[in-house]
Enzyme design. Structure first.
Site, PDB file in Angstrom:
ATOM      1  N   CYS A 157      12.394 -56.363 -21.632  1.00 38.82           N
ATOM      2  CA  CYS A 157      11.885 -57.035 -22.507  1.00 38.82           C
ATOM      3  C   CYS A 157      11.638 -58.585 -23.003  1.00 38.82           C
ATOM      4  O   CYS A 157      10.456 -58.719 -22.978  1.00 38.82           O
ATOM      5  CB  CYS A 157      13.097 -57.050 -23.918  1.00 38.82           C
ATOM      6  SG  CYS A 157      13.316 -54.787 -23.942  1.00 38.82           S
ATOM      7  N   ILE A 219      14.191 -55.301 -36.630  1.00 46.84           N
ATOM      8  CA  ILE A 219      15.678 -55.086 -37.478  1.00 46.84           C
ATOM      9  C   ILE A 219      15.570 -53.167 -37.425  1.00 46.84           C
ATOM     10  O   ILE A 219      14.589 -52.676 -37.960  1.00 46.84           O
ATOM     11  CB  ILE A 219      16.093 -55.392 -38.767  1.00 46.84           C
ATOM     12  CG1 ILE A 219      15.578 -56.902 -38.724  1.00 46.84           C
ATOM     13  CG2 ILE A 219      17.209 -55.373 -39.115  1.00 46.84           C
ATOM     14  CD1 ILE A 219      15.758 -58.474 -39.705  1.00 46.84           C
TER      15      ILE A 219
END
Length: 276
Positions: A157, A219
């Site tokens: 990531c 989110i």
């Protein structure tokens, strides 16, 4: 108000207000019960943290400082890809029966490459250049190795760090392809802020700016209520970051080389589900 809180609040409000949902798409991540883990996201968020001004840790909820450092040292100092070398359990879901996460993270940093000056792995090359070639515009690491992706339990990531010396100041850019804003955003900011401080000190420099570039800032659906409750809290002052000034060898830092003075985050009762 902590600047890290300020940026987190602005980013999350922007995502929740103006973001794009992927509920109509098939997604790879899922919850423990097998339900697809959908997100609302913004593309291309950039945050700048001046490490000379304050240490960028959230006060809206506790970021576990020592555990952040444990993982940072596991990747950058031990250059390990085995969870048995790690104190925490954050990587357990991605490890195989031997504890390996495959050719990911620390594995990539440990691979040696040939240069005119000799053979270095990526971390040691950065340390060499900061001392011997501070004017270089090639001081960087990259662990997104396409050749080895099929042998990684999770694609990196936070995949690239670019270091740049300006005068007596060390600045850096952290590039991240994907960011779980609730579970991991401040976790990564804290880790790489500490890394810049470490690299600066052992190179005789001052830590300057950390620029965090996030391609997909999202989110998760089950995180939205938790984030909304966090955004109702009043941010508190940032703590003071303390690093052992006697350490001049990158490989001599330990988790006890770092501490925070005056860190008083808000209580946080929610359990954060992690999408896998």
């Amino acid at each position: 108000m902590s600047y890290a809180d300020e940026r987190f609040i602005q980013n999350c409000r922007d995502i929740l207000t103006n973001g794009v949902w992927d509920t109509e798409l098939e997604v790879r991540p899922h919850w423990e019960d097998g339900t697809p883990a959908h997100t609302v996201k913004k593309f291309g968020i950039i945050n700048r943290y001046d490490l000379r001004e304050e240490f960028p840790i959230l006060t809206l909820r506790r970021t576990y400082f020592k555990t952040c450092i444990d993982e940072l040292l596991w990747i950058w100092q031990q250059k390990s890809n085995n969870i048995h070398d790690l104190r925490g359990h954050i990587w357990d879901s991605w490890a195989d029966g031997t504890g390996s996460i495959g050719k990911a993270y620390g594995y990539q940093l440990a691979v040696k490459h040939q240069y005119p000056e000799g053979e270095f792995d990526q971390v040691d090359r950065v340390l060499y250049d900061l001392k011997h070639n501070p004017a270089s515009r090639r001081i960087m690491t990259n662990i997104y190795n396409f050749q080895d992706l099929h042998e990684m339990a999770l694609y990196p990531c936070a995949y690239s760090m670019t270091f740049n010396v300006s005068g007596h100041t060390l600045n850096a850019i952290l590039n991240q392809r994907s960011q779980d804003m609730l579970a991991a955003n401040n976790w990564n900011v804290v880790q790489y802020a500490v890394l810049v401080h470490m690299m600066a000190q052992v190179s005789g420099l001052e830590a300057g700016e950390l620029v965090h570039v996030i391609a997909d800032a999202h989110i998760y659906d089950r995180h939205v209520p938790i984030v909304e409750r966090m955004l109702e809290k009043e941010p508190r002052p940032a703590p003071r970051f303390v690093m052992d000034p006697s350490v001049t060898d990158f490989y001599r830092f330990t988790r006890d080389s770092f501490s925070l003075e005056g860190y008083e985050p808000h209580p946080f009762e929610d359990k954060i589900p992690v999408a896998i």
